[in-house]
Design a protein around this motif. Structure first.
Motif, mmCIF file in Angstrom:
data_model
loop_
_atom_site.group_PDB
_atom_site.id
_atom_site.type_symbol
_atom_site.label_atom_id
_atom_site.label_comp_id
_atom_site.label_asym_id
_atom_site.label_seq_id
_atom_site.Cartn_x
_atom_site.Cartn_y
_atom_site.Cartn_z
ATOM 1 N N LEU A 174 9.554 -7.442 -0.347
ATOM 2 C CA LEU A 174 8.246 -6.849 -0.212
ATOM 3 C C LEU A 174 7.853 -6.626 1.065
ATOM 4 N N ASN A 175 8.193 -7.658 1.965
ATOM 5 C CA ASN A 175 7.906 -7.870 3.581
ATOM 6 C C ASN A 175 8.730 -6.545 4.063
ATOM 7 N N ALA A 176 9.733 -6.304 3.778
ATOM 8 C CA ALA A 176 10.424 -5.079 4.468
ATOM 9 C C ALA A 176 9.829 -3.882 3.938
ATOM 10 N N VAL A 177 9.215 -3.617 2.907
ATOM 11 C CA VAL A 177 8.539 -2.521 2.434
ATOM 12 C C VAL A 177 7.393 -2.397 3.180
ATOM 13 N N ASN A 178 6.664 -3.618 3.518
ATOM 14 C CA ASN A 178 5.178 -3.478 4.164
ATOM 15 C C ASN A 178 5.588 -3.014 5.771
ATOM 16 N N LEU A 179 6.569 -3.589 6.345
ATOM 17 C CA LEU A 179 6.957 -3.014 7.643
ATOM 18 C C LEU A 179 7.298 -1.487 7.729
ATOM 19 N N ALA A 180 7.869 -1.092 6.592
ATOM 20 C CA ALA A 180 8.011 0.322 6.415
ATOM 21 C C ALA A 180 6.752 1.049 6.370
ATOM 22 N N PHE A 181 5.888 0.649 5.549
ATOM 23 C CA PHE A 181 4.361 1.009 5.480
ATOM 24 C C PHE A 181 3.763 1.374 6.814
ATOM 25 N N VAL A 182 3.630 0.085 7.529
ATOM 26 C CA VAL A 182 2.872 -0.110 8.889
ATOM 27 C C VAL A 182 3.497 1.105 9.645
ATOM 28 N N THR A 183 4.987 1.285 9.750
ATOM 29 C CA THR A 183 5.538 1.894 10.666
ATOM 30 C C THR A 183 4.983 3.250 10.377
ATOM 31 N N PHE A 184 5.442 3.737 9.151
ATOM 32 C CA PHE A 184 4.922 5.126 8.857
ATOM 33 C C PHE A 184 3.565 5.591 9.165
ATOM 34 N N SER A 185 2.827 4.448 8.920
ATOM 35 C CA SER A 185 1.273 4.570 9.129
ATOM 36 C C SER A 185 1.057 5.096 10.721
ATOM 37 N N ARG A 186 1.893 4.338 11.785
ATOM 38 C CA ARG A 186 1.580 4.536 12.733
ATOM 39 C C ARG A 186 2.237 6.044 13.143
ATOM 40 N N ALA A 187 3.393 6.011 12.631
ATOM 41 C CA ALA A 187 4.124 7.408 12.890
ATOM 42 C C ALA A 187 3.456 8.541 12.395
ATOM 43 N N LEU A 188 2.816 8.536 11.497
ATOM 44 C CA LEU A 188 2.005 9.813 11.008
ATOM 45 C C LEU A 188 0.489 9.877 11.331
ATOM 46 N N VAL B 49 -3.609 0.457 4.301
ATOM 47 C CA VAL B 49 -4.255 0.136 3.112
ATOM 48 C C VAL B 49 -3.346 -0.208 2.010
ATOM 49 N N PHE B 50 -2.237 0.405 1.854
ATOM 50 C CA PHE B 50 -1.287 0.184 0.803
ATOM 51 C C PHE B 50 -0.619 -1.354 1.171
ATOM 52 N N VAL B 51 -0.439 -1.495 2.360
ATOM 53 C CA VAL B 51 0.122 -2.748 2.850
ATOM 54 C C VAL B 51 -0.732 -3.918 2.287
ATOM 55 N N PHE B 52 -2.110 -3.617 2.395
ATOM 56 C CA PHE B 52 -3.248 -4.818 1.733
ATOM 57 C C PHE B 52 -2.958 -4.969 0.248
ATOM 58 N N PHE B 53 -2.728 -3.840 -0.289
ATOM 59 C CA PHE B 53 -2.653 -3.854 -1.821
ATOM 60 C C PHE B 53 -1.461 -4.670 -2.095
ATOM 61 N N VAL B 54 -0.242 -4.320 -1.527
ATOM 62 C CA VAL B 54 1.055 -4.833 -1.800
ATOM 63 C C VAL B 54 0.924 -6.627 -1.532
ATOM 64 N N ILE B 55 0.293 -6.706 -0.511
ATOM 65 C CA ILE B 55 -0.066 -8.566 -0.214
ATOM 66 C C ILE B 55 -0.647 -8.811 -1.475
ATOM 67 N N VAL B 56 -1.743 -8.324 -1.834
ATOM 68 C CA VAL B 56 -2.511 -8.734 -3.116
ATOM 69 C C VAL B 56 -1.579 -9.050 -4.312
ATOM 70 N N VAL B 57 -0.912 -7.966 -4.644
ATOM 71 C CA VAL B 57 0.054 -7.921 -5.706
ATOM 72 C C VAL B 57 0.897 -9.163 -5.709
#
Lengths: 166, 100
Positions: B39-53, B60-68
């Motif tokens: 899950l942490n690895a996926v969060n890193l990808a989310f944050v990276t794409f968030s910056r890249a795009l 926001v999705f990282v936040f939801f993933v952490i809650v889940v």
């Protein structure tokens, strides 16, 4: 090599070392501590990308709450060292190389596919923008997560409760 | 500025190590931890794409993933405690009553 890349390399090395240590350690408490190392390193990487809020949440929720829960359960169950099972020689000699190949292949192809992807030149993301998005556009999913937490709380309570003897 | 692909490669490596840990470990608690690692690895990808795009939705999705993940850890550890109480072991190879 700029300073940012140097910081990235150090944090990435710490994260990967922690993940490998998670696999190699036989005692669950050592694995848990390795995982905490990975999470702190990832929080540093989030900071490097300008995601301050996510970095703080990562430390507080993951490093704080979730891992404390894990360590607490390890302590509660008095979990000892992982017993060595007779892992068949095939699993040993085929499984380990396959695992290594899997990791390398995945990293290689993802790296190749995104080689020319460039980050938009955007500064540090403000937490205000993030909270506007979270509490305006995504307010219903946000409220749903509170239900999810509530249900998980009840579920954990029901599961861990000792059955009344009849 | 660190190239986007560096972060994504790190994310892929961490996810792969999580999968390997999930398959190789025998202790049910460590298996849980490897899920958290993925899950942490996926969060890193989310944050990276968030910056890249240049969009904030990824965070926001990282936040939801952490809650889940938090909810999953609470319920999952409840199940682990239950398994330990009923079978007296944390080794997944000994929790095999469905085989019989």
């Amino acid at each position: 090599m700029t300073a940012q890349i140097a910081v990235f390399l150090v944090l990435a090395a710490v994260a990967v070392a922690g993940a490998i240590s998670l696999i190699l350690q036989r005692h669950p408490i050592h694995s848990a501590l390795s995982l905490i190392t990975v999470m702190v390193a990832l929080a540093g990487l989030y900071l490097l990308q300008g995601a301050e809020f996510v970095a703080a949440v990562q430390i507080i929720v993951y490093g704080g709450a979730i891992m404390v829960l894990f360590v607490f359960v390890i302590m509660l169950l008095n979990a000892g060292e992982e017993e060595r099972t007779n892992m068949s020689s095939m699993a040993h000699y085929v499984g380990v190389p396959l695992g290594v190949v899997f990791v390398i292949e995945m990293a290689y192809w993802i790296g190749r596919a995104t080689l020319h992807m460039n980050a938009r030149a955007s500064g540090v993301v403000s937490t205000r923008d993030l909270s506007n998005l979270l509490f305006r556009e995504y307010v219903f999913p946000f409220e749903l997560t509170s239900f999810l937490i509530l249900i998980a709380l009840l579920g954990a309570l029901v599961l861990a409760r000792r059955e009344e003897s009849e | 500025m660190v190239p986007t692909s560096y972060f994504l490669v790190l994310s892929a490596v961490l996810f792969g190590l999580g999968v390997v840990a999930f398959v190789f470990k025998r202790n049910i608690l460590t298996i849980f931890m490897s899920i958290e690692l993925m899950l942490n690895a996926v969060n890193l990808a989310f944050v990276t794409f968030s910056r890249a795009l240049g969009q904030l939705q990824g965070q926001v999705f990282v936040f939801f993933v952490i809650v889940v993940a938090a909810a999953e850890a609470a319920v999952g550890l409840g199940i682990v405690i239950l398994i330990h109480r009923n079978r007296g072991t944390l080794n997944v190879e000994r929790v095999d009553s469905l085989k019989d």
